[in-house]
Design an enzyme around this catalytic site. Structure first.
Site, short mmCIF file in Angstrom:
data_model
loop_
_atom_site.label_atom_id
_atom_site.label_comp_id
_atom_site.label_asym_id
_atom_site.label_seq_id
_atom_site.Cartn_x
_atom_site.Cartn_y
_atom_site.Cartn_z
N ARG A 42 0.97 -1.11 -0.23
CA ARG A 42 0.04 -0.11 0.06
C ARG A 42 0.60 1.18 0.13
O ARG A 42 2.22 1.17 0.30
CB ARG A 42 -0.91 0.15 1.33
CG ARG A 42 -2.04 -1.08 1.03
CD ARG A 42 -2.52 -1.19 2.51
NE ARG A 42 -3.04 0.16 3.06
CZ ARG A 42 -3.54 0.05 4.53
NH1 ARG A 42 -3.35 -0.72 5.11
NH2 ARG A 42 -4.09 1.40 4.68
N LYS A 115 -4.12 -8.41 10.47
CA LYS A 115 -5.43 -8.31 10.82
C LYS A 115 -6.42 -7.59 9.84
O LYS A 115 -7.70 -7.55 10.06
CB LYS A 115 -5.44 -7.13 12.08
CG LYS A 115 -5.05 -5.60 11.58
CD LYS A 115 -5.14 -4.93 13.00
CE LYS A 115 -4.89 -3.58 12.72
NZ LYS A 115 -5.10 -2.55 14.05
N ASP A 116 -5.65 -7.38 8.69
CA ASP A 116 -6.51 -6.64 7.62
C ASP A 116 -7.13 -7.81 6.80
O ASP A 116 -7.88 -7.67 5.82
CB ASP A 116 -5.84 -5.72 6.73
CG ASP A 116 -5.48 -4.34 7.40
OD1 ASP A 116 -6.33 -4.12 8.25
OD2 ASP A 116 -4.45 -3.77 7.19
N ARG A 166 -14.49 -2.79 18.11
CA ARG A 166 -14.12 -3.59 19.19
C ARG A 166 -13.59 -2.76 20.49
O ARG A 166 -13.86 -2.95 21.69
CB ARG A 166 -13.07 -4.28 18.58
CG ARG A 166 -11.90 -5.34 19.63
CD ARG A 166 -10.92 -5.72 19.08
NE ARG A 166 -10.07 -4.92 18.30
CZ ARG A 166 -9.19 -4.10 19.00
NH1 ARG A 166 -9.02 -4.21 20.39
NH2 ARG A 166 -8.33 -3.31 18.22
N ARG A 167 -12.60 -1.90 20.20
CA ARG A 167 -12.11 -0.83 21.11
C ARG A 167 -13.41 -0.02 21.83
O ARG A 167 -13.30 -0.03 23.26
CB ARG A 167 -11.03 -0.01 20.64
CG ARG A 167 -9.79 -0.79 20.01
CD ARG A 167 -8.80 0.29 19.03
NE ARG A 167 -7.63 -0.34 18.72
CZ ARG A 167 -7.15 0.06 17.54
NH1 ARG A 167 -7.63 0.94 16.68
NH2 ARG A 167 -6.06 -0.58 17.12
N ARG A 184 -10.74 8.63 11.33
CA ARG A 184 -10.24 7.83 10.03
C ARG A 184 -8.99 8.51 9.55
O ARG A 184 -8.50 9.64 9.84
CB ARG A 184 -11.26 7.79 9.01
CG ARG A 184 -12.48 6.90 9.17
CD ARG A 184 -12.22 5.23 9.26
NE ARG A 184 -11.12 4.87 8.22
CZ ARG A 184 -11.51 4.78 6.89
NH1 ARG A 184 -12.87 4.93 6.59
NH2 ARG A 184 -10.59 4.45 5.90
N THR A 189 -2.22 11.13 9.71
CA THR A 189 -3.51 11.71 9.54
C THR A 189 -4.17 11.97 10.80
O THR A 189 -4.36 12.85 11.33
CB THR A 189 -4.42 11.17 8.56
OG1 THR A 189 -3.70 11.22 7.20
CG2 THR A 189 -5.69 12.33 8.46
N ARG A 190 -4.05 10.70 11.59
CA ARG A 190 -4.88 10.79 12.78
C ARG A 190 -4.04 11.47 13.97
O ARG A 190 -4.75 12.14 14.85
CB ARG A 190 -5.32 9.35 13.25
CG ARG A 190 -6.43 8.67 12.60
CD ARG A 190 -6.84 7.41 13.28
NE ARG A 190 -5.98 6.18 12.23
CZ ARG A 190 -5.92 5.11 12.56
NH1 ARG A 190 -6.50 4.66 13.36
NH2 ARG A 190 -5.04 4.13 11.90
N CYS A 278 -14.91 -6.47 10.80
CA CYS A 278 -14.70 -5.30 11.51
C CYS A 278 -16.01 -4.64 11.79
O CYS A 278 -16.34 -3.64 12.55
CB CYS A 278 -13.77 -4.22 10.67
SG CYS A 278 -14.80 -3.95 9.15
#
Length: 378
Positions: A42, A115-116, A166-167, A184, A189-190, A278
């Site tokens: 990616r 996890k993706d 989940r969190r 997001r 960015t976050r 998810c």
């Protein structure tokens, strides 16, 4: 979390040309059959860092081969930034475009965050390597004005950013004085949204990603299992390849970390049996110690008020046997690991299935069905 597999289960990473290792790949002057090996990734900075780390390990193992990062692309999950991940409804948010490149032979292998990857891969693909797991826990990054605090010390109605159901489900129950809101974007960015605005008092991120980016100093609080169980496969890197590409599969299999493989097989089998993703709050914690694999799994309602959590264990202490033959490429929840004892993999997969079945027998299906419906109407 898990102890080294060599101590825990008599396992280890197969070295090229070493005992139990696959024969060395046919090598040209600088690649497989004389060509460079192309690696897909990616476009994000974290994805590139993760891919670079895998390529570095491959270059150390195979110094005569040439590896080049051939494709850097944006995936569906990278492009849709105004919608919560749980609302998009796409199983392969961060993997589909890369798998298309793999299918077209534009690349030979692709590096993902495990996890993706969905528990059921598209036909023709397999996870050829699961690398040693980084810390799988979640971490809290605080706004600079809250430096030195913990979640329990934040003022009433403080807003916490997370894109994970989940969190949010676990932390809403643990810290009812806090509010949780979607955030997001990639890590850069976050963190920018956190630091440059007053919208969030803190955000929750995977500790592994922060460490790989060199931002460990931003971790203000690590959330242990008593606060927040982690996501299936969190902290582990996976190398996806074409299932029939035996040369590449043999090559990347040297990267398998046996204890990580067994933990993640159990976690993915648990998720698969629950038909999770998810869009529902499913969480795990695994520990491999003295040949015993311990799996804790849980499901939650969206607000965390309803939950089920259980722990089971199984022995994964099996000797490695020569398992070449018709079943030498058997997959366990999408993972092909010939250098990890097949009996141990089966035991790990059965553990995940049995734990999920136990939760389903206690009402997990209802909790998850309601969570899905409520998420769809949010």
């Amino acid at each position: 979390m898990a102890e080294p597999a060599a101590a825990a289960a008599g396992l280890g990473r197969a070295e090229p040309g070493g005992a139990g290792a696959d024969p060395l790949l046919p090598q040209g002057e600088n690649g497989v059959d004389g060509r460079a090996i192309r690696v897909g990734t990616r476009r994000s900075q974290l994805a590139r860092i993760q891919t670079d780390s895998v390529v570095m390990m491959l270059r150390e193992l195979y110094p005569d081969l040439c590896f080049e990062i051939a494709v850097a692309m944006s995936t569906t999950g990278d492009k849709i930034l105004d919608t919560a991940l749980s609302k998009i409804g796409e199983k392969s948010l961060f993997t589909k475009e890369l798998e298309t490149a793999l299918e077209r032979n534009e690349v030979d292998l692709v590096v993902h965050s495990l996890k993706d990857l969905p528990t059921c891969l598209p036909p023709g693909f397999t996870i050829g390597a699961v690398c040693k797991r980084e810390n799988p826990l979640d971490a809290v990054v605080f706004h600079p004005k809250n430096c030195g605090k913990t979640l329990s010390l934040l003022p009433e109605k403080s807003v916490i950013g997370t894109s994970s159901l989940r969190r949010a489900a676990q932390l809403k129950k643990k810290f009812p004085h806090l509010e949780f809101r979607d955030i997001r974007g990639n890590l850069n960015t976050r963190l920018k949204k956190l630091d440059e605005k007053e919208d969030f008092s803190a955000i929750i991120l995977a500790a592994a990603g922060l460490k790989r980016m060199g931002w460990e100093n931003r971790i203000g609080q690590l959330l242990g299992p008593e606060d927040c169980l982690y996501a299936v496969g969190q902290g582990a890197l996976a190398v996806e390849v074409r299932a029939k590409d035996q040369e590449i599969l043999n090559m990347v299999s040297a990267l398998h970390d046996a204890d990580t493989v067994l933990c993640c097989i159990a976690e993915r089998a648990f998720m698969k049996r629950l038909e999770g993703g998810c869009s529902i709050p499913v969480a795990v914690n695994t520990l491999l110690k003295d040949g015993q694999l311990y799996l804790t799994g849980a499901v939650y309602s969206l607000d965390g008020s309803d939950s089920l959590k259980e722990t089971m264990q199984t022995s994964v202490s099996y000797p490695h046997q020569n398992e070449d033959g018709p079943n030498d490429d058997v997959q366990h929840v999408g993972i092909t690991a010939k250098n990890v004892p097949g009996q141990a993999q089966e035991a790990a997969e059965n553990l995940g299935v049995e734990l999920a079945s136990l939760l389903l027998s206690k009402g997990a299906k209802h909790i998850l069905s309601v969570a899905r419906q409520l998420n769809d109407t949010r």
